[in-house]
Design a protein around this motif. Structure first.
Motif, mmCIF file in Angstrom:
data_model
loop_
_atom_site.group_PDB
_atom_site.id
_atom_site.type_symbol
_atom_site.label_atom_id
_atom_site.label_comp_id
_atom_site.label_asym_id
_atom_site.label_seq_id
_atom_site.Cartn_x
_atom_site.Cartn_y
_atom_site.Cartn_z
ATOM 1 N N PHE A 166 -13.138 -30.674 30.275
ATOM 2 C CA PHE A 166 -13.995 -29.637 30.843
ATOM 3 C C PHE A 166 -15.432 -29.771 30.341
ATOM 4 O O PHE A 166 -16.373 -29.715 31.125
ATOM 5 C CB PHE A 166 -13.462 -28.242 30.490
ATOM 6 N N SER A 167 -15.617 -29.940 29.034
ATOM 7 C CA SER A 167 -16.985 -29.963 28.502
ATOM 8 C C SER A 167 -17.721 -31.222 28.925
ATOM 9 O O SER A 167 -18.885 -31.173 29.296
ATOM 10 C CB SER A 167 -16.982 -29.835 26.976
ATOM 11 N N GLN A 168 -17.043 -32.369 28.897
ATOM 12 C CA GLN A 168 -17.740 -33.638 29.146
ATOM 13 C C GLN A 168 -17.846 -33.961 30.631
ATOM 14 O O GLN A 168 -18.848 -34.516 31.064
ATOM 15 C CB GLN A 168 -17.034 -34.790 28.431
ATOM 16 N N LEU A 169 -16.789 -33.646 31.382
ATOM 17 C CA LEU A 169 -16.767 -34.055 32.791
ATOM 18 C C LEU A 169 -16.738 -32.867 33.757
ATOM 19 O O LEU A 169 -16.600 -33.041 34.957
ATOM 20 C CB LEU A 169 -15.577 -34.979 33.062
ATOM 21 N N GLY A 170 -16.857 -31.652 33.225
ATOM 22 C CA GLY A 170 -16.986 -30.469 34.074
ATOM 23 C C GLY A 170 -15.669 -29.910 34.567
ATOM 24 O O GLY A 170 -15.460 -28.720 34.585
ATOM 25 N N PHE A 171 -14.784 -30.792 34.991
ATOM 26 C CA PHE A 171 -13.473 -30.374 35.505
ATOM 27 C C PHE A 171 -12.570 -31.597 35.492
ATOM 28 O O PHE A 171 -13.028 -32.711 35.244
ATOM 29 C CB PHE A 171 -13.604 -29.792 36.923
ATOM 30 N N PRO A 173 -10.941 -34.665 36.802
ATOM 31 C CA PRO A 173 -11.243 -35.517 37.957
ATOM 32 C C PRO A 173 -10.042 -35.614 38.887
ATOM 33 O O PRO A 173 -8.936 -35.863 38.426
ATOM 34 C CB PRO A 173 -11.536 -36.889 37.338
ATOM 35 N N PRO A 174 -10.257 -35.413 40.187
ATOM 36 C CA PRO A 174 -9.139 -35.514 41.133
ATOM 37 C C PRO A 174 -8.512 -36.911 41.038
ATOM 38 O O PRO A 174 -9.224 -37.901 40.909
ATOM 39 C CB PRO A 174 -9.811 -35.332 42.499
ATOM 40 N N LEU B 34 -21.406 -32.546 31.482
ATOM 41 C CA LEU B 34 -21.316 -32.136 32.878
ATOM 42 C C LEU B 34 -21.100 -30.627 33.010
ATOM 43 O O LEU B 34 -21.569 -30.004 33.957
ATOM 44 C CB LEU B 34 -20.218 -32.936 33.587
ATOM 45 N N MET B 38 -23.373 -28.131 35.235
ATOM 46 C CA MET B 38 -22.752 -27.209 36.189
ATOM 47 C C MET B 38 -23.301 -25.804 36.007
ATOM 48 O O MET B 38 -23.520 -25.077 36.976
ATOM 49 C CB MET B 38 -21.234 -27.167 35.963
ATOM 50 N N LYS B 54 -17.454 -40.454 38.295
ATOM 51 C CA LYS B 54 -17.576 -39.913 39.655
ATOM 52 C C LYS B 54 -17.785 -38.398 39.669
ATOM 53 O O LYS B 54 -18.324 -37.852 40.625
ATOM 54 C CB LYS B 54 -16.357 -40.292 40.497
ATOM 55 N N ASN B 55 -17.349 -37.716 38.610
ATOM 56 C CA ASN B 55 -17.573 -36.265 38.559
ATOM 57 C C ASN B 55 -19.063 -35.920 38.591
ATOM 58 O O ASN B 55 -19.439 -34.817 38.987
ATOM 59 C CB ASN B 55 -16.937 -35.660 37.296
ATOM 60 N N ALA B 58 -19.838 -35.236 42.123
ATOM 61 C CA ALA B 58 -19.219 -33.990 42.578
ATOM 62 C C ALA B 58 -20.088 -32.807 42.157
ATOM 63 O O ALA B 58 -20.327 -31.875 42.938
ATOM 64 C CB ALA B 58 -17.813 -33.863 41.998
ATOM 65 N N ILE B 59 -20.608 -32.880 40.932
ATOM 66 C CA ILE B 59 -21.434 -31.778 40.437
ATOM 67 C C ILE B 59 -22.809 -31.795 41.100
ATOM 68 O O ILE B 59 -23.354 -30.744 41.461
ATOM 69 C CB ILE B 59 -21.514 -31.839 38.900
#
Lengths: 240, 111
Positions: A166-171, A173-174, B34, B38, B54-55, B58-59
């Motif tokens: 969450f902190s590094q990649l936001g969410f 990854p699908p 990220l 956000m 790739k995120n 997306a952001i």
């Protein structure tokens, strides 16, 4: 086949991690895990597997199943657990980590010591390079490697404000091929899934990330398996 | 100022998402977390980072950013390029580090 309920804490540091407490020795860890009625633990130091086999050996003598692994810091500084079954796989994982860990010397006064020890607490060796650095492999490369040697890949404490997915990649990854996602001891898994319904498709585990002896088993995951071992865990994860 | 004008003035290489070069720039944000981007980057910002996952795209799409600039010669991952093309959000590249590029972009936007 008789199935049993197995309590597993799959994220435990030792004295080898610079941030691991001096009391986190093989014997103490095994003793505390048994006291907390855990059936299965995993030793996951930062970017190293070197202390794990000795804990596993002590565990075998004392009747506690111990898996070898590591908590890998990816290039994005996301912490991910890698768990393996055999000594050959552990050596492969260790070689991979040594290949990609940048050769930054550890400063023990600042970061802490990086020794690994035997059952009697005799020093077996010291890792010269700082173990909490990020390795030169991104999260997808780490996932691919861990699976290529037959290991389990589990992003750690994904909801934490530091070094997490969450902190590094936001969410998340699908399409991330994670065998499970780990939550820290600070979060209630049910509330978490309610807030993040898109993660329902993943298996959720919870482990202590213990750096201090009293935190071992403070949270754990309950699995159903025949006996506590890697194969059992792998199967049980698909059933969660 | 458009992304294209910024790229020309600052000597940035266009790596992907050329369809978005006419987007207007109103500000910039420099961060490698990220989750932070956000929360704090705004529409029309240029995002300066070393993250190549790739995120990032997306952001950038979610926050309607004007462009992403990768510093220190970092190359985007293949699926990151794919998303940039899909979303028409340019990925630019510089060999400079984030401090230097942020300084130059700031001066450009606040002459």
């Amino acid at each position: 086949m008789i199935m049993a309920s197995i309590r597993a804490d799959l994220h435990i540091h030792t004295f080898l991690s610079p941030c691991g407490d001096i009391d986190m020795t093989p014997r103490n860890i095994v003793r505390m895990a048994k006291e907390k009625k855990l059936d299965l633990i995993a030793i996951t130091d930062h970017n190293s597997t070197l202390q794990a086999p000795e804990v596993q050996r002590v565990g075998e003598k004392e009747g506690l199943a111990v898996l070898c692994g590591a908590e890998i810091t990816t290039k994005e500084e996301v912490h991910c657990l890698a768990l393996v079954e055999t000594e050959t796989q552990r050596v492969e994982l260790q070689e991979y980590l040594e290949k990609y860990l940048p050769p930054i010397p550890n400063d023990p006064d600042f970061f802490g010591y990086q020794f690994w020890v035997d059952e009697e607490e005799n020093v077996l060796g010291e890792v010269p390079h700082l173990l909490i650095s990020a390795i030169e492999q991104n999260i997808d490369q780490v996932e691919t490697f861990v699976h290529s040697i037959g290991g389990l890949f589990i992003p750690a404490h994904i909801e934490r404000p530091r070094n997490s997915l969450f902190s590094q990649l936001g969410f998340v990854p699908p399409g991330l091929k994670a065998d499970a996602l780990e939550l820290s001891r600070h979060t209630n898994p049910d509330d978490f899934i309610k807030k993040n319904p898109y993660l329902k498709l993943f298996k959720i585990i919870q482990s202590s990330d213990a750096h201090y002896i009293q935190h071992i088993g403070s949270v754990y995951t309950e699995f159903t398996m025949e006996k506590p071992c890697f194969e059992g865990l792998k199967k049980a994860l698909t059933l969660l | 100022m458009t992304v294209k004008e910024m790229a020309q003035t600052l000597g940035l290489k266009v790596l992907a998402g050329e369809g978005g070069l006419e987007k207007k720039i109103i500000g910039g944000y420099t961060s490698d977390l990220l989750s932070d981007v956000m929360g704090y980057a705004d529409a029309g910002y240029v995002w300066i980072t070393l993250q190549t996952h790739k995120n990032v795209m997306a952001i950038a799409s979610l926050k309607e950013l004007a462009a992403v600039v990768l510093v220190k010669g970092f190359e985007p991952d293949a699926d990151t390029v794919e998303l940039a093309e899909q979303e028409d959000i340019p990925i630019l590249s510089t060999t400079e580090q984030a401090f230097e590029l942020s300084g130059r972009l700031y001066r450009l936007l606040h002459p």
